[in-house]
Motif scaffolding. Structure first.
Motif, PDB file in Angstrom:
ATOM      1  N   GLY A  53      11.178   1.953   9.891  1.00  0.00           N
ATOM      2  CA  GLY A  53      10.207   0.866   9.798  1.00  0.00           C
ATOM      3  C   GLY A  53       9.307   0.930   8.590  1.00  0.00           C
ATOM      4  N   THR A  54       9.606   1.830   7.659  1.00  0.00           N
ATOM      5  CA  THR A  54       8.757   1.965   6.470  1.00  0.00           C
ATOM      6  C   THR A  54       9.100   0.884   5.444  1.00  0.00           C
ATOM      7  OG1 THR A  54      10.327   3.486   5.422  1.00  0.00           O
ATOM      8  CG2 THR A  54       8.608   4.463   6.823  1.00  0.00           C
ATOM      9  N   PRO A  55       8.191   0.647   4.489  1.00  0.00           N
ATOM     10  CA  PRO A  55       8.462  -0.366   3.450  1.00  0.00           C
ATOM     11  C   PRO A  55       9.759  -0.131   2.672  1.00  0.00           C
ATOM     12  CG  PRO A  55       6.144   0.216   3.431  1.00  0.00           C
ATOM     13  CD  PRO A  55       6.809   1.151   4.404  1.00  0.00           C
ATOM     14  N   MET A  56      10.128   1.143   2.453  1.00  0.00           N
ATOM     15  CA  MET A  56      11.347   1.428   1.706  1.00  0.00           C
ATOM     16  C   MET A  56      12.565   0.813   2.388  1.00  0.00           C
ATOM     17  SD  MET A  56      12.975   5.075   0.468  1.00  0.00           S
ATOM     18  CE  MET A  56      13.541   5.612   2.082  1.00  0.00           C
ATOM     19  N   TYR A  57      12.619   0.937   3.700  1.00  0.00           N
ATOM     20  CA  TYR A  57      13.761   0.384   4.437  1.00  0.00           C
ATOM     21  C   TYR A  57      13.619  -1.122   4.645  1.00  0.00           C
ATOM     22  CZ  TYR A  57      14.780   5.270   5.115  1.00  0.00           C
ATOM     23  OH  TYR A  57      15.050   6.604   4.881  1.00  0.00           O
ATOM     24  N   LEU A 127      -2.123   8.976  -0.656  1.00  0.00           N
ATOM     25  CA  LEU A 127      -3.261   8.732   0.228  1.00  0.00           C
ATOM     26  C   LEU A 127      -3.554   7.244   0.399  1.00  0.00           C
ATOM     27  CD1 LEU A 127      -5.683  11.571  -1.001  1.00  0.00           C
ATOM     28  CD2 LEU A 127      -4.105  11.590   0.949  1.00  0.00           C
ATOM     29  N   ARG A 128      -3.195   6.445  -0.574  1.00  0.00           N
ATOM     30  CA  ARG A 128      -3.462   5.004  -0.510  1.00  0.00           C
ATOM     31  C   ARG A 128      -2.215   4.199  -0.146  1.00  0.00           C
ATOM     32  NH1 ARG A 128      -5.930   3.256  -6.040  1.00  0.00           N
ATOM     33  NH2 ARG A 128      -6.089   1.301  -4.882  1.00  0.00           N
ATOM     34  N   TYR A 129      -1.087   4.900   0.030  1.00  0.00           N
ATOM     35  CA  TYR A 129       0.200   4.224   0.200  1.00  0.00           C
ATOM     36  C   TYR A 129       0.213   3.277   1.402  1.00  0.00           C
ATOM     37  CZ  TYR A 129       5.147   3.564   1.244  1.00  0.00           C
ATOM     38  OH  TYR A 129       6.362   3.011   1.541  1.00  0.00           O
ATOM     39  N   THR A 130      -0.170   3.789   2.567  1.00  0.00           N
ATOM     40  CA  THR A 130      -0.106   2.971   3.784  1.00  0.00           C
ATOM     41  C   THR A 130      -1.073   1.794   3.730  1.00  0.00           C
ATOM     42  OG1 THR A 130      -1.661   4.506   4.843  1.00  0.00           O
ATOM     43  CG2 THR A 130       0.685   4.853   5.267  1.00  0.00           C
ATOM     44  N   THR A 131      -2.181   1.967   3.017  1.00  0.00           N
ATOM     45  CA  THR A 131      -3.151   0.875   2.889  1.00  0.00           C
ATOM     46  C   THR A 131      -2.617  -0.226   1.974  1.00  0.00           C
ATOM     47  OG1 THR A 131      -4.967   2.456   3.143  1.00  0.00           O
ATOM     48  CG2 THR A 131      -5.514   0.285   2.257  1.00  0.00           C
ATOM     49  N   GLN A 135       2.360  -4.284   6.042  1.00  0.00           N
ATOM     50  CA  GLN A 135       3.441  -5.214   6.387  1.00  0.00           C
ATOM     51  C   GLN A 135       3.219  -6.583   5.751  1.00  0.00           C
ATOM     52  OE1 GLN A 135       4.013  -5.569  10.599  1.00  0.00           O
ATOM     53  NE2 GLN A 135       5.931  -6.703  10.410  1.00  0.00           N
ATOM     54  N   ARG A 136       1.962  -6.996   5.689  1.00  0.00           N
ATOM     55  CA  ARG A 136       1.630  -8.296   5.090  1.00  0.00           C
ATOM     56  C   ARG A 136       1.935  -8.295   3.600  1.00  0.00           C
ATOM     57  NH1 ARG A 136      -2.968 -10.310   2.598  1.00  0.00           N
ATOM     58  NH2 ARG A 136      -3.232 -12.582   2.711  1.00  0.00           N
ATOM     59  N   VAL A 137       1.562  -7.209   2.906  1.00  0.00           N
ATOM     60  CA  VAL A 137       1.811  -7.116   1.472  1.00  0.00           C
ATOM     61  C   VAL A 137       3.313  -7.108   1.184  1.00  0.00           C
ATOM     62  CG1 VAL A 137       1.622  -5.606  -0.546  1.00  0.00           C
ATOM     63  CG2 VAL A 137      -0.370  -5.980   0.927  1.00  0.00           C
ATOM     64  N   CYS A 138       4.077  -6.361   1.978  1.00  0.00           N
ATOM     65  CA  CYS A 138       5.530  -6.316   1.795  1.00  0.00           C
ATOM     66  C   CYS A 138       6.148  -7.701   1.979  1.00  0.00           C
ATOM     67  CB  CYS A 138       6.159  -5.335   2.784  1.00  0.00           C
ATOM     68  SG  CYS A 138       5.768  -3.601   2.440  1.00  0.00           S
ATOM     69  N   GLY A 139       5.658  -8.429   2.979  1.00  0.00           N
ATOM     70  CA  GLY A 139       6.154  -9.788   3.212  1.00  0.00           C
ATOM     71  C   GLY A 139       5.851 -10.707   2.036  1.00  0.00           C
TER      72      GLY A 139
END
Length: 303
Positions: A53-57, A127-131, A135-139
């Motif tokens: 479920g990570t952005p990479m996938y 440290l800032r990756y998840t922020t 999901q919204r930014v990836c979309g």
């Protein structure tokens, strides 16, 4: 300009040798089915897996989707034409193929950039990756990739529709693209060719340089990581880098040069239109333990 004096084209294909055409039918049918199977398996695995479920996938999902569609714009016609007596394609079908080919090809380029950006943030800004990569930014990023691909394809089809065709109508290729179409146009195509190079060629070169720069920065930043962290990051980035090289190398060769024909052009085109979409799922599954484990769980759950 009246470009409807030619209402259909004839695709020359890879060869006119009957024996070789039968071999082409069998080989490329198998390759195309493998491409669809591999990319569909990745799409289904990522969609159903709880661990991917990570952005990479998330971006890999769209890369596999783009790969399947990109291959479908050219492979089915190549396969059918290899056993057909008349390799005809209507003007409208040809223009549709130009649009779809560039749309999904450009989509793949933009998704590869997003995947490199994702790896840069994950490795260089943990440290800032998840922020940042919510999901919204990836979309939003994927939506921008769709829009950018559409703009590029509209530019390509606009140039193609400007070309007048008075005959002959034999395209020395196995699919419709601007370069082989320019050779059939009954007008001076120098300016249009410059526009093609400045559009497709510039996108390939600029994006390739961006990707090389991003991976160089990532590799430089790994010097401060632990040995285990470096191995994991290098393994992931190596997969991405292999995909980038095998896709952009042929594209740059085709789209960043004057309208000169080389004997290897069609084989180079085969590599990035059919070969790359086939290799991508193999590269991402064989070199990625998480994807392999998720696929095993998916297969076990179906039994």
């Amino acid at each position: 300009m009246n470009n409807r004096s030619v209402t259909e084209f004839i695709l020359f294909g890879l060869t006119q040798d009957p024996g070789k055409q039968k071999a082409i039918f069998g080989i490329f049918l198998i390759l195309y089915l493998m491409t669809l199977t591999g990319n569909f398996l990745i799409v289904v695995t990522i969609k159903t897996s709880q661990t991917l479920g990570t952005p990479m996938y998330f971006f890999l999902f769209y890369l596999s989707f783009a790969d399947a569609c990109f291959s479908t714009t050219t492979a089915p016609r190549l396969i059918v034409d290899s056993i057909s007596q008349k390799k005809k394609i209507s003007y409208n079908e040809c223009m549709t193929q130009v649009f779809a080919f560039h749309f999904f090809g450009c989509m793949e380029i933009f998704v590869l950039i997003l995947m490199a950006f994702d790896r840069y943030l994950a490795i260089c800004k943990p440290l800032r990756y998840t922020t940042i990569m919510s999901q919204r930014v990836c979309g939003i990023l994927i939506m921008l990739a769709w829009v950018g691909s559409c703009i590029h394809s509209l530019a390509q089809i606009f140039l193609a529709l400007r070309l007048p065709f008075c005959g002959p109508n034999v395209i020395d290729h196995y699919f419709c693209d601007l370069q082989p179409l320019l050779k059939l146009a009954c007008m001076d195509t120098y300016v249009i060719n410059l526009l093609v190079v400045s559009n497709s060629g510039a996108i390939c070169m600029v994006c390739f340089m961006i990707l090389l720069t991003s991976y160089a920065v990532i590799l430089y930043s790994l010097r401060n990581h632990s040995a285990k962290g470096r191995r994991k990051a290098l393994s992931t980035c190596a997969s991405h880098f292999i995909v980038v090289v095998i896709f952009f190398g042929p594209c740059i060769f085709i789209y960043t040069r004057p309208p000169t024909t080389f004997p290897v052009d069609k084989m180079v085109a085969v590599f990035y239109t059919i070969g790359t979409p086939l290799l991508n799922p193999l590269i991402y599954t064989l070199r990625n333990a998480e994807v392999k484990n998720a696929m095993k769980k998916l297969c076990c759950s179906k039994e």
